[in-house]
Design a protein around this motif. Structure first.
Motif, PDB file in Angstrom:
ATOM      1  N   ARG A 170       0.851  -1.191   0.000  1.00 31.78           N
ATOM      2  CA  ARG A 170       0.000   0.000   0.000  1.00 31.78           C
ATOM      3  C   ARG A 170       0.886   1.239   0.000  1.00 31.78           C
ATOM      4  NH1 ARG A 170      -5.136  -1.153   1.299  1.00 31.78           N
ATOM      5  NH2 ARG A 170      -5.633   0.970   1.901  1.00 31.78           N
ATOM      6  N   SER A 171       0.370   2.338  -0.545  1.00 31.84           N
ATOM      7  CA  SER A 171       1.099   3.601  -0.466  1.00 31.84           C
ATOM      8  C   SER A 171       1.372   3.897   1.004  1.00 31.84           C
ATOM      9  CB  SER A 171       0.259   4.740  -1.037  1.00 31.84           C
ATOM     10  OG  SER A 171      -0.025   4.484  -2.383  1.00 31.84           O
ATOM     11  N   ASN A 172       2.562   4.355   1.276  1.00 30.55           N
ATOM     12  CA  ASN A 172       2.942   4.721   2.630  1.00 30.55           C
ATOM     13  C   ASN A 172       3.342   3.532   3.519  1.00 30.55           C
ATOM     14  OD1 ASN A 172       3.284   7.325   3.648  1.00 30.55           O
ATOM     15  ND2 ASN A 172       1.846   6.871   5.307  1.00 30.55           N
ATOM     16  N   ALA A 173       3.370   2.332   2.944  1.00 33.08           N
ATOM     17  CA  ALA A 173       3.750   1.149   3.736  1.00 33.08           C
ATOM     18  C   ALA A 173       5.237   1.167   4.086  1.00 33.08           C
ATOM     19  CB  ALA A 173       3.410  -0.130   2.976  1.00 33.08           C
ATOM     20  N   GLY A 174       6.003   1.979   3.351  1.00 30.76           N
ATOM     21  CA  GLY A 174       7.444   2.054   3.629  1.00 30.76           C
ATOM     22  C   GLY A 174       8.275   1.357   2.560  1.00 30.76           C
ATOM     23  N   LYS A 175       7.711   1.227   1.367  1.00 30.91           N
ATOM     24  CA  LYS A 175       8.393   0.498   0.288  1.00 30.91           C
ATOM     25  C   LYS A 175       9.657   1.215  -0.188  1.00 30.91           C
ATOM     26  CE  LYS A 175       5.879  -0.173  -3.385  1.00 30.91           C
ATOM     27  NZ  LYS A 175       6.468   0.858  -4.281  1.00 30.91           N
ATOM     28  N   SER A 176       9.540   2.516  -0.439  1.00 39.67           N
ATOM     29  CA  SER A 176      10.729   3.256  -0.897  1.00 39.67           C
ATOM     30  C   SER A 176      11.823   3.213   0.164  1.00 39.67           C
ATOM     31  CB  SER A 176      10.383   4.720  -1.183  1.00 39.67           C
ATOM     32  OG  SER A 176       9.276   4.800  -2.025  1.00 39.67           O
ATOM     33  N   SER A 177      11.435   3.403   1.410  1.00 39.80           N
ATOM     34  CA  SER A 177      12.422   3.383   2.496  1.00 39.80           C
ATOM     35  C   SER A 177      13.095   2.011   2.586  1.00 39.80           C
ATOM     36  CB  SER A 177      11.751   3.705   3.830  1.00 39.80           C
ATOM     37  OG  SER A 177      11.068   4.932   3.744  1.00 39.80           O
ATOM     38  N   THR A 234      11.326   8.894  -1.586  1.00 37.58           N
ATOM     39  CA  THR A 234      10.530   8.584  -0.398  1.00 37.58           C
ATOM     40  C   THR A 234       9.243   9.404  -0.308  1.00 37.58           C
ATOM     41  OG1 THR A 234      12.236   9.822   0.724  1.00 37.58           O
ATOM     42  CG2 THR A 234      12.075   7.484   1.267  1.00 37.58           C
ATOM     43  N   LYS A 243       6.070  10.722  -2.504  1.00 39.39           N
ATOM     44  CA  LYS A 243       5.393  10.678  -3.791  1.00 39.39           C
ATOM     45  C   LYS A 243       4.021  11.304  -3.644  1.00 39.39           C
ATOM     46  CE  LYS A 243       6.702   7.364  -2.568  1.00 39.39           C
ATOM     47  NZ  LYS A 243       6.765   6.224  -1.802  1.00 39.39           N
ATOM     48  N   LYS A 262       8.168  -0.696   9.616  1.00 40.65           N
ATOM     49  CA  LYS A 262       8.108   0.288  10.708  1.00 40.65           C
ATOM     50  C   LYS A 262       8.030  -0.402  12.070  1.00 40.65           C
ATOM     51  CE  LYS A 262       5.567   3.207   7.435  1.00 40.65           C
ATOM     52  NZ  LYS A 262       4.590   4.266   7.218  1.00 40.65           N
ATOM     53  N   ASP A 297       9.992  -0.452  14.327  1.00 38.68           N
ATOM     54  CA  ASP A 297      10.482   0.413  15.410  1.00 38.68           C
ATOM     55  C   ASP A 297       9.356   1.147  16.126  1.00 38.68           C
ATOM     56  OD1 ASP A 297      10.376   3.339  13.981  1.00 38.68           O
ATOM     57  OD2 ASP A 297      10.941   1.801  12.540  1.00 38.68           O
ATOM     58  N   LYS A 298       8.173   1.178  15.498  1.00 31.69           N
ATOM     59  CA  LYS A 298       7.015   1.851  16.107  1.00 31.69           C
ATOM     60  C   LYS A 298       6.411   1.039  17.247  1.00 31.69           C
ATOM     61  CE  LYS A 298       6.063   5.333  13.003  1.00 31.69           C
ATOM     62  NZ  LYS A 298       5.917   6.742  13.355  1.00 31.69           N
ATOM     63  N   SER A 320      12.596  -2.700   9.819  1.00 28.22           N
ATOM     64  CA  SER A 320      12.598  -1.259  10.073  1.00 28.22           C
ATOM     65  C   SER A 320      13.693  -0.588   9.264  1.00 28.22           C
ATOM     66  CB  SER A 320      12.798  -0.959  11.557  1.00 28.22           C
ATOM     67  OG  SER A 320      13.078   0.425  11.708  1.00 28.22           O
ATOM     68  N   ALA A 321      13.274   0.310   8.390  1.00 30.26           N
ATOM     69  CA  ALA A 321      14.245   1.076   7.614  1.00 30.26           C
ATOM     70  C   ALA A 321      14.910   2.112   8.512  1.00 30.26           C
ATOM     71  CB  ALA A 321      13.560   1.766   6.438  1.00 30.26           C
ATOM     72  N   LEU A 322      14.171   2.540   9.529  1.00 31.23           N
ATOM     73  CA  LEU A 322      14.680   3.561  10.443  1.00 31.23           C
ATOM     74  C   LEU A 322      15.858   3.031  11.250  1.00 31.23           C
ATOM     75  CD1 LEU A 322      13.784   6.531  11.300  1.00 31.23           C
ATOM     76  CD2 LEU A 322      12.928   5.423  13.364  1.00 31.23           C
TER      77      LEU A 322
HETATM   78  P1  GDP Z   1       6.016   4.081   0.365  1.00 31.99           P
HETATM   79  O1  GDP Z   1       4.901   4.988  -0.025  1.00 31.99           O
HETATM   80  O2  GDP Z   1       5.540   2.695   0.613  1.00 31.99           O
HETATM   81  O3  GDP Z   1       7.199   4.120  -0.572  1.00 31.99           O
HETATM   82  O4  GDP Z   1       6.532   4.588   1.792  1.00 31.99           O
HETATM   83  P2  GDP Z   1       7.781   5.494   2.188  1.00 31.99           P
HETATM   84  O5  GDP Z   1       9.031   4.700   2.178  1.00 31.99           O
HETATM   85  O6  GDP Z   1       7.747   6.744   1.392  1.00 31.99           O
HETATM   86  O7  GDP Z   1       7.424   5.798   3.724  1.00 31.99           O
HETATM   87  C1  GDP Z   1       6.202   6.376   4.104  1.00 31.99           C
HETATM   88  C2  GDP Z   1       6.388   7.094   5.434  1.00 31.99           C
HETATM   89  O8  GDP Z   1       6.728   6.163   6.450  1.00 31.99           O
HETATM   90  C3  GDP Z   1       7.511   8.121   5.404  1.00 31.99           C
HETATM   91  O9  GDP Z   1       7.123   9.205   6.205  1.00 31.99           O
HETATM   92  C4  GDP Z   1       8.679   7.373   6.027  1.00 31.99           C
HETATM   93  O10 GDP Z   1       9.600   8.237   6.660  1.00 31.99           O
HETATM   94  C5  GDP Z   1       7.984   6.482   7.034  1.00 31.99           C
HETATM   95  N1  GDP Z   1       8.757   5.237   7.246  1.00 31.99           N
HETATM   96  C6  GDP Z   1       9.198   4.364   6.305  1.00 31.99           C
HETATM   97  N2  GDP Z   1       9.875   3.348   6.855  1.00 31.99           N
HETATM   98  C7  GDP Z   1       9.895   3.565   8.181  1.00 31.99           C
HETATM   99  C8  GDP Z   1      10.439   2.860   9.301  1.00 31.99           C
HETATM  100  O11 GDP Z   1      11.082   1.801   9.193  1.00 31.99           O
HETATM  101  N3  GDP Z   1      10.218   3.392  10.536  1.00 31.99           N
HETATM  102  C9  GDP Z   1       9.503   4.541  10.712  1.00 31.99           C
HETATM  103  N4  GDP Z   1       9.315   4.950  11.960  1.00 31.99           N
HETATM  104  N5  GDP Z   1       8.990   5.228   9.691  1.00 31.99           N
HETATM  105  C10 GDP Z   1       9.169   4.760   8.437  1.00 31.99           C
END
Ligand code: GDP
Length: 200
Positions: free
Chosen positions: A31-38, A52, A54, A144, A146-147, A180-182
């Motif tokens: 899903r959008s915002n799932a953290g794929k780019s990260s 990161t 979009k 994520k 780490d949340k 966790s990408a963080l």
């Molecule tokens: P995408 O839309 O799936 O590509 O998601 P993004 O990689 O752009 O991440 C969406 C949001 O989640 C951004 O604000 C990121 O900073 C946050 N995010 C992504 N990965 C992590 C993670 O491992 N930990 C935390 N706390 N936030 C993350």
């Protein structure tokens, strides 16, 4: 696999216009915002590779990256789940994606990303069913992580395992890990799964 040597190869406006079926590829969906780019950035240790931020709802491209060698590719599928997209577009995308998962000869496996706080949302399970129908291995990243606290992470892992079982998806082609990408945790585990798909 030289994940650190990932390079952008090309973009395709639709699954129907993907590059020819040569070499081997792994796809990333979520899903959008799932953290794929990260996650892709953490995997490749390249923080400019996948953007990161979009614009939600906009038609997105499918991005192809090479992994050190032209023969190994990573495919970044557009994020889904934004209600803004028209129904027809959504249905077209679903048809294309199911076809890609079931037919693409070069595809070795799918990494499905889900926010650990909201796993198995609408469409995540549809993707899982298509992949399983096509005998396609799926590795789930609960992103994520780490949340949550360690015990919350373990509880979620347990619950998702159980839900997958209830969906009839407790197959040997399905695996699951927190990520966790963080904090950069889970990267090595992901790498070894991708390695086993790309170099069997
Ligand atoms: P995408 O839309 O799936 O590509 O998601 P993004 O990689 O752009 O991440 C969406 C949001 O989640 C951004 O604000 C990121 O900073 C946050 N995010 C992504 N990965 C992590 C993670 O491992 N930990 C935390 N706390 N936030 C993350």
């Amino acid at each position: 696999i030289a994940f650190g040597k990932a390079r952008f190869l090309t973009s395709a406006p639709s699954i129907r216009q993907c590059p020819p079926e040569t070499g081997r590829e792994v796809a990333f969906a979520g899903r959008s915002n799932a953290g794929k780019s990260s996650a892709i950035n953490a995997l490749t240790n390249n923080h400019r590779l996948a953007r990161t931020s979009k614009t939600p709802g906009r038609t997105q491209l499918i991005n192809f990256f090479t992994l050190g060698d032209e023969a190994y590719r990573l495919v970044d599928l557009p994020g889904y789940g934004y209600a803004k997209v028209s129904r027809e577009l959504k249905e077209q995308w679903q048809r294309d994606l199911s076809e890609y998962l079931e037919r693409r000869k070069t595809l070795q496996g799918l990494v499905l990303l889900m926010d650990i706080r909201h796993p198995l949302q609408e469409f995540d399970s549809a993707i899982l069913h298509w992949a399983m129908q096509g005998q396609m291995p799926v590795h789930i990243l609960l992103t994520k992580a780490d949340k949550l606290s360690r015990s919350q992470v373990n509880n979620t892992l347990f619950k998702v395992h159980k839900e997958l079982k209830n969906l009839g998806l407790h197959d040997n082609k399905l695996s699951l890990q927190p990520f966790s990408a963080l904090s950069n945790s889970g990267v090595d585990e992901l790498k070894s799964v991708l390695q086993s798909w790309l170099i069997p």
